[in-house]
Scaffold this motif. Structure first.
Motif, PDB file in Angstrom:
ATOM      1  N   MET A 176     -44.695   8.819  10.086  1.00 13.31           N
ATOM      2  CA  MET A 176     -44.433   7.502   9.931  1.00 13.31           C
ATOM      3  C   MET A 176     -42.974   7.372   9.446  1.00 13.31           C
ATOM      4  N   GLN A 177     -41.953   6.583  10.070  1.00  7.69           N
ATOM      5  CA  GLN A 177     -40.630   6.438   9.653  1.00  7.69           C
ATOM      6  C   GLN A 177     -40.634   5.421   8.345  1.00  7.69           C
ATOM      7  N   LYS A 178     -39.871   5.845   7.226  1.00  7.10           N
ATOM      8  CA  LYS A 178     -39.647   5.174   6.128  1.00  7.10           C
ATOM      9  C   LYS A 178     -38.422   4.042   6.518  1.00  7.10           C
ATOM     10  N   MET A 179     -38.837   3.033   5.867  1.00  5.54           N
ATOM     11  CA  MET A 179     -37.784   1.865   6.203  1.00  5.54           C
ATOM     12  C   MET A 179     -36.694   1.779   4.997  1.00  5.54           C
ATOM     13  N   ILE A 180     -35.738   1.697   5.320  1.00  2.00           N
ATOM     14  CA  ILE A 180     -34.381   1.557   4.672  1.00  2.00           C
ATOM     15  C   ILE A 180     -34.276  -0.020   4.121  1.00  2.00           C
ATOM     16  N   LEU A 181     -34.581  -0.945   5.193  1.00  6.77           N
ATOM     17  CA  LEU A 181     -34.522  -2.436   4.862  1.00  6.77           C
ATOM     18  C   LEU A 181     -35.624  -2.819   5.547  1.00  6.77           C
ATOM     19  N   LYS A 182     -36.402  -3.947   5.047  1.00  9.47           N
ATOM     20  CA  LYS A 182     -37.464  -4.651   5.432  1.00  9.47           C
ATOM     21  C   LYS A 182     -37.410  -6.085   4.764  1.00  9.47           C
ATOM     22  N   THR A 183     -37.338  -7.190   5.893  1.00  5.17           N
ATOM     23  CA  THR A 183     -37.770  -8.575   5.329  1.00  5.17           C
ATOM     24  C   THR A 183     -38.803  -9.022   5.686  1.00  5.17           C
ATOM     25  N   ASN A 184     -39.340  -9.906   4.989  1.00  5.76           N
ATOM     26  CA  ASN A 184     -40.846 -10.371   5.087  1.00  5.76           C
ATOM     27  C   ASN A 184     -40.714 -11.799   4.960  1.00  5.76           C
ATOM     28  N   SER A 185     -40.916 -12.664   6.017  1.00  2.00           N
ATOM     29  CA  SER A 185     -40.945 -14.113   6.127  1.00  2.00           C
ATOM     30  C   SER A 185     -39.842 -14.764   5.324  1.00  2.00           C
ATOM     31  N   LEU A 186     -38.386 -14.211   5.562  1.00  2.00           N
ATOM     32  CA  LEU A 186     -37.282 -14.835   4.962  1.00  2.00           C
ATOM     33  C   LEU A 186     -36.992 -16.187   5.122  1.00  2.00           C
ATOM     34  N   ILE A 187     -36.723 -16.843   4.107  1.00  2.00           N
ATOM     35  CA  ILE A 187     -36.177 -18.156   4.206  1.00  2.00           C
ATOM     36  C   ILE A 187     -35.105 -18.357   3.449  1.00  2.00           C
ATOM     37  N   LYS A 188     -34.217 -19.095   3.801  1.00  2.00           N
ATOM     38  CA  LYS A 188     -32.986 -19.560   3.140  1.00  2.00           C
ATOM     39  C   LYS A 188     -32.908 -20.932   3.442  1.00  2.00           C
ATOM     40  N   GLU A 189     -32.522 -21.865   2.358  1.00  2.00           N
ATOM     41  CA  GLU A 189     -32.542 -23.304   2.656  1.00  2.00           C
ATOM     42  C   GLU A 189     -31.400 -23.724   1.587  1.00  2.00           C
ATOM     43  N   TYR A 190     -30.529 -24.670   1.955  1.00  2.00           N
ATOM     44  CA  TYR A 190     -29.353 -25.435   1.436  1.00  2.00           C
ATOM     45  C   TYR A 190     -29.616 -26.728   1.278  1.00  2.00           C
ATOM     46  N   THR A 191     -29.073 -27.432   0.149  1.00  2.00           N
ATOM     47  CA  THR A 191     -29.319 -28.729  -0.087  1.00  2.00           C
ATOM     48  C   THR A 191     -27.805 -29.414   0.635  1.00  2.00           C
ATOM     49  N   SER A 192     -28.142 -30.429   1.162  1.00  2.00           N
ATOM     50  CA  SER A 192     -27.143 -31.095   1.708  1.00  2.00           C
ATOM     51  C   SER A 192     -27.336 -32.813   1.635  1.00  2.00           C
ATOM     52  N   GLY A 193     -26.575 -33.274   0.643  1.00  2.00           N
ATOM     53  CA  GLY A 193     -27.008 -34.536  -0.021  1.00  2.00           C
ATOM     54  C   GLY A 193     -28.429 -34.579  -0.499  1.00  2.00           C
ATOM     55  N   GLU A 194     -29.384 -35.497   0.412  1.00  2.00           N
ATOM     56  CA  GLU A 194     -30.637 -35.637   0.032  1.00  2.00           C
ATOM     57  C   GLU A 194     -31.599 -34.618   0.900  1.00  2.00           C
ATOM     58  N   GLN A 195     -30.938 -34.113   1.781  1.00  2.00           N
ATOM     59  CA  GLN A 195     -31.620 -33.203   2.970  1.00  2.00           C
ATOM     60  C   GLN A 195     -31.829 -31.852   2.355  1.00  2.00           C
ATOM     61  N   ARG A 196     -32.843 -31.190   2.908  1.00  2.00           N
ATOM     62  CA  ARG A 196     -32.660 -29.406   2.792  1.00  2.00           C
ATOM     63  C   ARG A 196     -32.461 -29.200   4.144  1.00  2.00           C
ATOM     64  N   LEU A 197     -31.527 -28.114   4.257  1.00  2.00           N
ATOM     65  CA  LEU A 197     -31.151 -27.544   5.387  1.00  2.00           C
ATOM     66  C   LEU A 197     -31.763 -26.120   5.448  1.00  2.00           C
ATOM     67  N   ARG A 198     -32.536 -25.857   6.403  1.00  2.00           N
ATOM     68  CA  ARG A 198     -33.480 -24.394   6.325  1.00  2.00           C
ATOM     69  C   ARG A 198     -32.312 -23.716   7.575  1.00  2.00           C
ATOM     70  N   VAL A 199     -31.676 -22.645   7.112  1.00  2.00           N
ATOM     71  CA  VAL A 199     -30.784 -21.825   8.010  1.00  2.00           C
ATOM     72  C   VAL A 199     -31.423 -20.593   8.285  1.00  2.00           C
ATOM     73  N   LEU A 200     -32.463 -20.037   7.672  1.00  2.00           N
ATOM     74  CA  LEU A 200     -33.455 -18.958   7.985  1.00  2.00           C
ATOM     75  C   LEU A 200     -34.942 -19.466   8.023  1.00  2.00           C
ATOM     76  N   ASP A 201     -35.609 -19.191   8.897  1.00  2.00           N
ATOM     77  CA  ASP A 201     -36.996 -19.825   8.849  1.00  2.00           C
ATOM     78  C   ASP A 201     -37.844 -18.524   9.149  1.00  2.00           C
ATOM     79  N   GLU A 202     -38.266 -17.909   8.154  1.00  2.00           N
ATOM     80  CA  GLU A 202     -39.360 -16.940   8.140  1.00  2.00           C
ATOM     81  C   GLU A 202     -38.999 -15.763   9.027  1.00  2.00           C
ATOM     82  N   VAL A 203     -37.924 -14.967   8.694  1.00  2.00           N
ATOM     83  CA  VAL A 203     -37.544 -14.113   9.396  1.00  2.00           C
ATOM     84  C   VAL A 203     -37.908 -12.734   8.911  1.00  2.00           C
ATOM     85  N   SER A 204     -38.435 -11.982   9.712  1.00  2.00           N
ATOM     86  CA  SER A 204     -38.924 -10.502   9.396  1.00  2.00           C
ATOM     87  C   SER A 204     -38.574  -9.532  10.295  1.00  2.00           C
TER      88      SER A 204
END
Length: 234
Positions: free
Chosen positions: A1-29
């Motif tokens: 079995m290959q060993k993972m050097i990098l693994k992401t699980n449901s990665l989310i990144k959001e920023y606040t723009s005024g009163e809105q939340r901007l999601r620039v990454l949406d559950e990336v694995s």
């Protein structure tokens, strides 16, 4: 079995723009095995560089997890993440980020100097890396005396200097002409094969992406396609 050097699980990144939340990454694995090459592709604004920054521990996710070199980044302090990067991570940037007051040789030695490592062996390794990227006769030249392609090759040598376990490259050929781009691409993948250092590249260049073992395509912050064995469509 290959060993993972990098693994992401449901990665989310959001920023606040005024009163809105901007999601620039949406559950990336994604998963990248040790010693493998991976390309992150997609249109401008798709979240490629954001994903790279989160994977490298340069920024913190809003949700999800990143496992890098066996460490869960979310559980580490900023100092601990910096120490992990200094020990195990290399970087190559589109704009080279060489220090103008240092020679090519001195620039390559910077990662070891930051770790408090110096001496004849360090100099010899830096010289060998510059020779490997075809710059043996340019060791004492300053960045402003080098072409863009030569500066990027210095940056590649610098990134491999401290023998990282994984190397992140953000548009490494973005500022280069076709000939210089081809040379830089070849150098990256040859050094990856020789050293077994994992390589993760953000790129618009599908020719570069086609050389990678894994290709992850983003669109509007979502992972919309994964391909393996270098198969990538335009």
């Amino acid at each position: 079995m290959q060993k993972m050097i990098l693994k992401t699980n449901s990665l989310i990144k959001e920023y606040t723009s005024g009163e809105q939340r901007l999601r620039v990454l949406d559950e990336v694995s994604i998963e990248v095995p040790e010693g493998a090459t991976a390309a992150i592709v997609g249109p401008s604004g798709s979240g490629k560089t954001t994903l790279l920054g989160l994977c490298a521990g340069l920024d913190q996710a809003t949700g999800g997890d990143v496992l890098l070199v066996g460490q869960e980044l979310g559980s580490l302090s900023e100092d601990q993440r910096a120490a992990l990067r200094a020990e195990s991570v290399g970087f190559i940037f589109q704009n080279f980020q060489l220090m103008p007051a240092l020679t090519a040789l001195e620039n390559v030695m910077v990662p070891e100097e930051l770790r408090g490592v110096s001496g004849k062996e360090t100099i010899a390794r830096a010289e060998k890396l510059l020779e490997r990227v075809g710059l043996a006769k340019r060791v004492n030249h300053y960045p402003n005396q080098l072409s863009g392609g030569e500066q990027q090759r210095v940056a590649i040598a610098r990134a491999f200097m401290h023998k990282p376990k994984i190397l992140f490259a953000d548009e490494p050929t973005g500022n280069l002409d076709e000939e210089a781009s081809a040379l830089v691409e070849d150098m990256l993948f040859e050094l990856n094969q020789e050293s077994s250092i994992a390589l993760v590249v953000v790129t618009h260049d599908l020719d570069l992406a086609a050389k990678a073992d894994y290709v992850f395509r983003l669109k509007n912050g979502q992972l919309v396609e994964q391909k393996f064995h270098g198969e990538v469509s335009s």
